[in-house]
Design a protein around this motif. Structure first.
Motif, PDB file in Angstrom:
ATOM      1  N   THR A  83      48.656  47.311  39.379  1.00  0.00           N
ATOM      2  CA  THR A  83      49.084  46.456  40.334  1.00  0.00           C
ATOM      3  C   THR A  83      47.106  46.880  40.991  1.00  0.00           C
ATOM      4  OG1 THR A  83      49.573  46.330  42.573  1.00  0.00           O
ATOM      5  CG2 THR A  83      49.225  48.220  41.762  1.00  0.00           C
ATOM      6  N   SER A 109      47.171  40.339  39.237  1.00  0.00           N
ATOM      7  CA  SER A 109      48.399  40.410  39.275  1.00  0.00           C
ATOM      8  C   SER A 109      48.791  41.946  40.340  1.00  0.00           C
ATOM      9  CB  SER A 109      49.183  41.515  37.688  1.00  0.00           C
ATOM     10  OG  SER A 109      50.298  41.120  37.925  1.00  0.00           O
ATOM     11  N   THR A 142      56.366  41.753  41.473  1.00  0.00           N
ATOM     12  CA  THR A 142      55.226  41.485  41.796  1.00  0.00           C
ATOM     13  C   THR A 142      55.035  39.906  41.705  1.00  0.00           C
ATOM     14  OG1 THR A 142      56.099  41.913  39.727  1.00  0.00           O
ATOM     15  CG2 THR A 142      54.092  41.196  39.014  1.00  0.00           C
ATOM     16  N   SER A 177      51.509  37.210  40.294  1.00  0.00           N
ATOM     17  CA  SER A 177      50.957  36.885  39.792  1.00  0.00           C
ATOM     18  C   SER A 177      49.738  35.656  39.249  1.00  0.00           C
ATOM     19  CB  SER A 177      51.460  37.447  37.696  1.00  0.00           C
ATOM     20  OG  SER A 177      52.315  38.078  38.013  1.00  0.00           O
TER      21      SER A 177
END
Lengths: 339, 339, 339
Positions: free
Chosen positions: A13, C186, C248, C250
């Motif tokens: 991350t 990300s 998540t 990205s």
């Protein structure tokens, strides 16, 4: 990096450091970094513990190994936090977390921090129940053997930890400068909902951030300069802390070397919601701070003035930890240059 | 919509209340409401003070009049904050702020809070210089006369405020339940950039929120139930607080009636950056809390156990404030029903 | 003041921009603005949907139309967010939101942003049930007709959106500068309670803020200068995201013009709590950034280096969107100057 992406046992991350993450000199608080590390660890271990189990669970932080802050991070830099599961025992998960800081304007990257955390899997249905952890597969057998050694070592150390819950920080009236009483500090904090897991327990990272904050105020009161976290000794989390509790976080100076200060920090919990339980000590740990000049160089630190036999005893114990970690760093450097 | 833009003296805002704004029973903290009120007041008075002046300035909070929290607000409700400039003296602005809470599901709206704040205009070039405030125009002359009376009254009260900076809260070892020593509490807080104006001074609302937090912990420790802010006595801000300072916010029980607790709160400032100045007391005020049952009804409060002559003296003073505010509320009710 | 209370279809709010809302150059993040816009939209449409219905509901964000950031906002400025319901179909509400920035020192006001959002009404009792929306009254019939056209157009576009959930961003080892792999980024984020509605679903604005953050990091890595959000393409929210999920987010560069970068952003959701559902793609969108000099002028952007057929295809598609939006802006300007 390629391996990390494709592998179930790793996670990755990034986050921009903001003004509120840092002190007024622009150095990111050690506590901010510890909080990010713990969040990454909690996500990867919760994901792993649910990957094969039939019973849903969440991962609760049990222990953080001693960790050094290699270089300070600044506002505007991007923190890269990568986490990897490196060992599993029957009931616990070992996660290794690396923090790199990237200056996105120059492209420069530096290692900031490397930490090892241990989690246990707690059932969602019954938070008193610890579940089994799915085993991971090791590429080489020696990885498993080394992990097992680390597991046994931390287990032993955990058992040895005496929680001196009766050792309270008593206030001193009109203390002299540079005594322990002069810089000792204490804060109370009401745990808010966004500091908790969806199950209503305080994130380990939130507790560490508060501990770092108190230790930082003790250090700043002692040396009255810009200070940054240099390292944190192993922290054991013996009890979960519930939403709605009031935390009292207290810190006192235990040891000073020429260029560092060691601060002992206690976390005591008053559980307001569940009144079947009295006040208890949840965590204690040692934080080491250094004082920095405007150019970022370590400054000499005023020596602590000791007043009681207890303070002298704690100073000697702190000196022991200091010399031990100094020796260990030199061994690591040596083995590194040998390779 | 155009109308609002052209109206210099009023301002309007709304915000959803979230879990972090409330305690675990779902009641929004009084401190959250005080912070919203102060932000609205700072915006409208800064705008007004710059509307005609040749020299740029910002509005600094000087005083908040006594204010009652009429009804508790809950998570998910929308707070409507409206602010209006109601009087200007040569160097100060009076702002009246109303807070309504709206349940957007049922459409129900209730008055939560009505507050009066006083600001002064501080030069941006020289923060030690207080600038003149442009006068407002009154629709009726009696508005100006009543405002002048309020101005004179608060000026007198301000002068009377004795800042007992030498009156520190000393800790008590192993205190009995329901004594003053048992519930007294203290927190330290390092002021972050997001809590400051662009000029580097702490927002008055941030200080009030911390004060409410400490007073709430004192009350909860005393009666061990769900508590909410019922009222705040007049607060005078004698000194600006700079970014990077460490605040020590301490609270102790001064008085209990059958269904309320009065808590005295101090804010002491250690200016780490500017070391020419020592620790000083910036603010002190009295907060009143009530204890609520699950159904939202006021519960009886355990009586405070007094141990010293000082505590008895403070109790009598608190009783005086309690009776005075009770009488004032009855007069207001009476004049209200007369209309 | 009274007038606003009686006007059901409009809403008004203001907020001071703080250091944490901005990048280190002092420009407020596009994501901060999108979050404020969505909060205003959610309040006004939830209020409207409950105004006549017998069944209680909340408004969930379904779509944000393409929006341009007309001029950057700075720390210390006050954002004025006004929202108005402009059209209702049987099951959806169209909200138009304007953001103005006001320098309260100089009194200067500028348009920052104008956005159109679509909400649907979700039953509180059964979150799978979509309720009917009470119709609004139009002053002129053409307002209804134009709204209907916008409604039909967005419906068609929504259907066309192919969610390429299988299109994942794979990491590249040792990428060359200015390639897609070099700047791709990300982050993972554990959704906390304060980011959710009281019903436990993530606010659309929170998701958009995270998307803007990732897109900003991609852009800064590519051009290594101060960057700001210039526009966001239409965003469709296909699925609600539950509290306790791990997101998540990205981003990768798809297109560069002389002075702008287009970044594609994906949001993938792992629902930890609800185990009936696997990982899914919740949102995807295109963000356009420009690079600014210290004086606030747009700088040339390094051209993206394309390595694969896929990247070339995405570049051509990005070019199409760029030319289309350029043409549209010119038409708007033209029609504006014709008036």
């Amino acid at each position: 990096m390629n391996k990390l992406w494709s592998d179930t046992y790793t996670s990755w991350t990034l986050r921009i450091m903001r003004p509120d993450d840092a002190n007024i000199a622009g150095n990111v608080h050690g506590g901010t970094i510890l909080k990010m590390i713990e969040e990454a660890g909690a996500i990867i271990s919760t994901r792993h513990c649910n990957s094969k189990s039939v019973e849903r669970c969440f991962a609760a932080l049990a222990r953080v190994e001693r960790t050094d802050f290699v270089s300070p991070m600044s506002i505007g830099e991007v923190a890269h936090v990568s986490a990897e599961i490196t060992y599993t025992s029957k009931h616990s998960v070992e996660v290794q977390v690396n923090v790199m800081s990237e200056n996105i304007l120059t492209g420069e990257k530096r290692l900031t921090n490397r930490a090892t955390l241990w989690y246990v899997a707690i059932s969602l249905k019954n938070v008193e129940k610890i579940l089994e952890v799915p085993p991971i597969h090791y590429e080489k057998q020696e990885q498993e053997e080394e992990g097992k050694k680390r597991y046994e070592a931390q287990k032993l150390e955990r058992l040895e930890t005496k929680h001196r819950a009766d050792d309270v920080i008593l206030p001193i009236v009109n203390p002299e400068p540079h005594t322990v009483g002069f810089s000792q500090s204490s804060l109370i904090h009401l745990v808010g909902p966004s500091e908790c897991t969806p199950q209503g327990f305080v994130h380990g990272g939130v507790t560490m951030k508060l501990m770092d904050e108190v230790a930082g105020i003790v250090s700043a009161r002692h040396c009255k300069t810009n200070i940054v976290t240099a390292s944190v000794d192993a922290i054991n989390f013996h009890q979960k802390i519930q939403k709605g509790s009031v935390l009292t976080v207290s810190g006192r100076l235990t040891f000073t070397s020429n260029k560092s200060m060691e601060v002992e920090v206690f976390v005591d919990v008053e559980p307001f919601v569940d009144d079947t339980q009295g006040k208890y000590r949840a965590v204690s740990a040692f934080f080491t701070f250094v004082s920095l000049s405007k150019e970022g160089k370590a400054l000499p630190v005023p020596q602590v003035v000791l007043k009681s036999a207890e303070e002298k005893k704690r100073f000697e114990e702190g000196k022991g930890r200091y010399l031990q970690s100094k020796a260990r760093r030199q061994t690591e450097m040596h083995s590194f240059t040998q390779k």
